[in-house]
Motif scaffolding. Sequence first.
Motif, mmCIF file in Angstrom:
data_model
loop_
_atom_site.group_PDB
_atom_site.id
_atom_site.type_symbol
_atom_site.label_atom_id
_atom_site.label_comp_id
_atom_site.label_asym_id
_atom_site.label_seq_id
_atom_site.Cartn_x
_atom_site.Cartn_y
_atom_site.Cartn_z
ATOM 1 N N ALA A 222 118.627 22.075 54.823
ATOM 2 C CA ALA A 222 120.051 21.971 55.179
ATOM 3 C C ALA A 222 120.889 22.861 54.260
ATOM 4 N N TRP A 223 120.533 22.890 52.968
ATOM 5 C CA TRP A 223 121.261 23.744 52.019
ATOM 6 C C TRP A 223 121.109 25.213 52.426
ATOM 7 N N ALA A 224 119.864 25.609 52.746
ATOM 8 C CA ALA A 224 119.580 27.008 53.083
ATOM 9 C C ALA A 224 120.307 27.419 54.356
ATOM 10 N N GLU A 225 120.386 26.492 55.293
ATOM 11 C CA GLU A 225 121.083 26.788 56.543
ATOM 12 C C GLU A 225 122.573 26.984 56.260
ATOM 13 N N GLN A 226 123.115 26.100 55.418
ATOM 14 C CA GLN A 226 124.533 26.217 55.076
ATOM 15 C C GLN A 226 124.809 27.474 54.247
ATOM 16 N N ALA A 227 123.815 27.851 53.450
ATOM 17 C CA ALA A 227 123.970 29.061 52.623
ATOM 18 C C ALA A 227 123.863 30.323 53.470
ATOM 19 N N GLY A 228 123.353 30.180 54.679
ATOM 20 C CA GLY A 228 123.246 31.322 55.574
ATOM 21 C C GLY A 228 121.988 32.147 55.363
ATOM 22 N N ILE A 229 120.985 31.593 54.667
ATOM 23 C CA ILE A 229 119.754 32.357 54.455
ATOM 24 C C ILE A 229 118.659 31.951 55.435
ATOM 25 N N VAL A 230 118.928 30.948 56.248
ATOM 26 C CA VAL A 230 117.971 30.501 57.265
ATOM 27 C C VAL A 230 118.748 30.291 58.564
ATOM 28 N N SER A 231 118.220 30.823 59.650
ATOM 29 C CA SER A 231 118.913 30.664 60.935
ATOM 30 C C SER A 231 118.679 29.256 61.466
ATOM 31 N N GLU A 232 119.490 28.899 62.445
ATOM 32 C CA GLU A 232 119.360 27.574 63.032
ATOM 33 C C GLU A 232 117.952 27.391 63.625
ATOM 34 N N ALA A 233 117.461 28.455 64.275
ATOM 35 C CA ALA A 233 116.141 28.370 64.916
ATOM 36 C C ALA A 233 115.042 28.194 63.857
#
Length: 206
Positions: A45-56
């Motif tokens: 969740a942190w990585a997604e919010q940080a923008g380093i991991v896409s939703e997919a």
Amino acid sequence: MTDAAPKSDFQFVAGRLCLDFANTVDYRNSPQELDQLNTYEDVIAWAEQAGIVSEADARKMKQAAKNGMRAETALRHALTLREAIYEIVSAAVNREPWPEMPVHFLNRTLRDAGGQRILAAGKDRFTWKWNAPAGHLESILWPVAQDAAELLTSDELSRVHKCSAEDCGWLFMDRSKNQSRRWCEMKNCGNRDKARRYYERVRAAD
Ligand SMILES: [Zn+2]
């Protein structure tokens, strides 16, 4: 695995990816210390919010994190990397000798990451891309370690400060001209710290 929903309101106030990762502990080194990363789902969740991991990618990772053993190992690595970054950067801020084990661990993560970096052809030029298989849990740690390495090898390192609020401990980039930023966040730590100092003065005057 707990059934608790992963956190979704992480703060990004440090001005640098690796420091925001290091700041996923609230009230560091105080009796109220609170870890925000309690499961690997929190890390995703942190990585997604940080923008380093896409939703997919995040969806695939969450699927992979259902394997308790894998998720546990990945969480341990994530927390070790986080503490390594915090300790090394703190040593820079405090002008203390470099801590040996954290540097060793960061180098290990960089070594894992290094082999996964490939050139991706773009329209006019190439870009660096992480070449992780879908759902690879630890791939989150690679850009974080890479960012830490870039910070530690740049002049920017002298601009890292530690929040002045005594119960905070967060690290941040001070990009102000005269290096005058004292708190990770004025509306939070700044106001709390000012109020505390005010009451201390009032009490001292009694
Ligand atoms: Zn703070």
